[in-house]
Design an enzyme around this catalytic site. Structure first.
Site, PDB file in Angstrom:
ATOM      1  N   GLU A 234      -7.624  -7.591   0.157  1.00  0.00           N
ATOM      2  CA  GLU A 234      -6.306  -6.951   0.194  1.00  0.00           C
ATOM      3  C   GLU A 234      -6.028  -6.521  -1.238  1.00  0.00           C
ATOM      4  O   GLU A 234      -5.768  -7.350  -2.104  1.00  0.00           O
ATOM      5  CB  GLU A 234      -5.242  -7.920   0.718  1.00  0.00           C
ATOM      6  N   CYS A 268       2.352  -5.507  -3.622  1.00  0.00           N
ATOM      7  CA  CYS A 268       1.476  -4.457  -3.084  1.00  0.00           C
ATOM      8  C   CYS A 268       2.143  -3.707  -1.948  1.00  0.00           C
ATOM      9  O   CYS A 268       1.903  -2.513  -1.755  1.00  0.00           O
ATOM     10  CB  CYS A 268       0.160  -5.074  -2.603  1.00  0.00           C
TER      11      CYS A 268
END
Length: 461
Positions: A234, A268
């Site tokens: 990720e 993020c």
């Protein structure tokens, strides 16, 4: 980077740690391998009992660990407490759902018969020690969303946490130990980034998961590929936040502020690129800029602080470079854009307009409270701008038109599409991205199965 707690609110070094020596590292790897041999045979009920206990302890520890997170990486303390509560919730969710998520599956009897079998089962078996390379921005949540499913599946965890959150990293190892997990089930490795490659090459380590930067992900993926080991990555995100004429513009602008500055803008999945239809652009921009200006920036330990410092001096410098490059390219600074005087690594909530493709901030992730505004003439242009990014983590769309919802759900290049709401992760829903945002999924049944050996058991007639 030294392994140390440095308070980003004032730059004061609070505590330093020596990296783990080679002998201790080898002892821990051996312990992980040995522990897995027995832990993998425990029942789901036993694992759930331990995981529920860990959640209870985390709830008790919430004020203390929230303060620790704030001192280590600067998030407002109210958000730190919410992070700890979210972790406990995820632990309990996996404790209650893991057995069903990993239950044996039986193909249709006709398919089994066609294969010449009396019975066919698909089983989910744990892989072994899994290395987790985790970032500082959500120092509890990023780890727990790996650890809870991995441990409930019967794996054991090895944590290489970011070097600026060592106290949180050590707390996690202690938490699982106090809950009753065997010592080798979850271990924190106080090591530098340079040691990751050798650990991943070790035959005792069966897989790895990383949340972090694109360069870090490339390095881990490269070594894992060479060693033929499973990875979940990720990485970065530059999520679009699209507002169309049918939207509740006031609500969209209000949520946009939180969506951009959550965790001091260092997330993020924070919305970063705000793409607004020309018919509602001016109204949205006015409300959004006013909301960003009104935020209280200050000491993250104060209860009413909404935006604290960035986690490091380098992080602020990197953000400033993106803003300065955009300004030189002709971007209009609607608010913020200048570092404040005084101690700490603070940067004000900032909104830039007039962004074009030649600016770095159009292609790179702005990891801090800086938003970019785009004007779109129609739905097709909004989609074009949204997908014009190397990243594809999440996305946000504000519209009351179901045709537009269907179009964005089909065509947005992202791992998630949130309609009329802010992107958030939940243990029941898969989380992850496409393109340079990585691959694989965390959370939900998809996440717990990532580090399982999916085994077909075929029995003859």
């Amino acid at each position: 980077m030294p392994i140390a707690t440095v308070n980003p609110a004032n730059g004061e070094t609070l505590k330093t740690y020596e990296p783990m020596g080679e002998e201790e590292l080898q002892r821990r790897l051996q312990l992980a391998e040995a522990t897995f041999r027995t832990y993998r045979t425990t029942t789901f009920a036993e694992r759930a009992r331990l995981m529920d206990k860990a959640a209870d302890l985390l709830d008790e520890d919430q004020p203390e660990i929230a303060r620790t997170m704030t001192l280590e990486m600067g998030k407002p303390v109210r958000q730190a407490r919410a992070e700890a509560a979210k972790c406990a919730k995820a632990m309990r969710w996996y404790a209650g759902h893991a057995e069903a998520l990993l239950a044996d599956e039986e193909p249709a009897a006709s398919d089994a018969e066609d294969s010449g079998a009396s019975r066919v089962r698909v089983r989910y078996r744990p892989l072994g020690p899994v290395l987790a390379v985790m970032p500082w921005n959500f120092p509890l949540w990023q780890v727990v969303r790996f650890a809870a499913p991995a441990l409930m599946a019967g794996n054991v965890g090895l944590l290489k946490h970011a070097s600026n959150v060592p106290q949180t990293a050590l707390y996690l190892e202690d938490l699982f130990h106090r809950a009753g997990f065997t010592e080798g089930c979850f271990q924190t490795l106080l090591i530098g980034a340079g040691a990751v490659d050798d650990i991943l090459r070790d035959e005792r380590v069966k897989a790895a998961t990383l949340t972090g930067s694109e360069p870090a992900g490339r390095a881990v993926a490269s070594t894992a590929g060479e060693m033929v080991k499973k990875t979940v990555l990720e990485l970065g995100g530059s999520d679009p936040y699209i507002v169309l004429p049918s939207a509740d513009v006031d609500r969209a602008a209000e949520v946009a502020v939180t969506a951009r500055v959550q965790n001091n803008g260092q997330s993020c999945i924070a919305a970063k690129r705000f793409i607004v239809h020309t018919d509602v652009y001016d109204a949205f921009a006015e409300r959004f800029v006013a909301g960003m200006k009104a935020l209280k920036v200050g000491d993250p330990l104060e209860e009413d602080t909404e935006v604290g410092p960035l986690s490091s001096e380098q992080g602020r410098a990197d953000l400033e470079e993106l803003v300065d490059d955009a300004r030189r390219g002709g971007a209009e600074v609607l608010c913020g854009g200048q570092r404040p005087d005084g101690p700490g690594w603070y940067y004000p909530p900032t909104v830039l307009a007039g962004i074009h493709r030649d600016m770095r901030i159009h292609r790179e992730e702005a990891f801090g409270p800086v938003a970019t505004l785009y004007r779109a003439g129609d739905l097709d242009e909004a989609l074009l701008i949204a997908n014009d990014s190397p990243f594809g983590l999440s996305s946000n769309v504000w519209t009351r038109d179901e045709h537009e919802v269907a179009r964005f759900a089909r065509d947005l290049e992202a791992g998630s599409v949130f309609v009329n709401g802010m992107t958030a992760s939940h243990p029941a829903f898969p989380f992850g991205g496409v393109k340079r945002s990585g691959y694989g999924r965390e959370l939900s049944g998809h996440g717990i199965r990532e580090f399982c050996n999916i085994t077909t058991v075929w029995q003859g007639l």
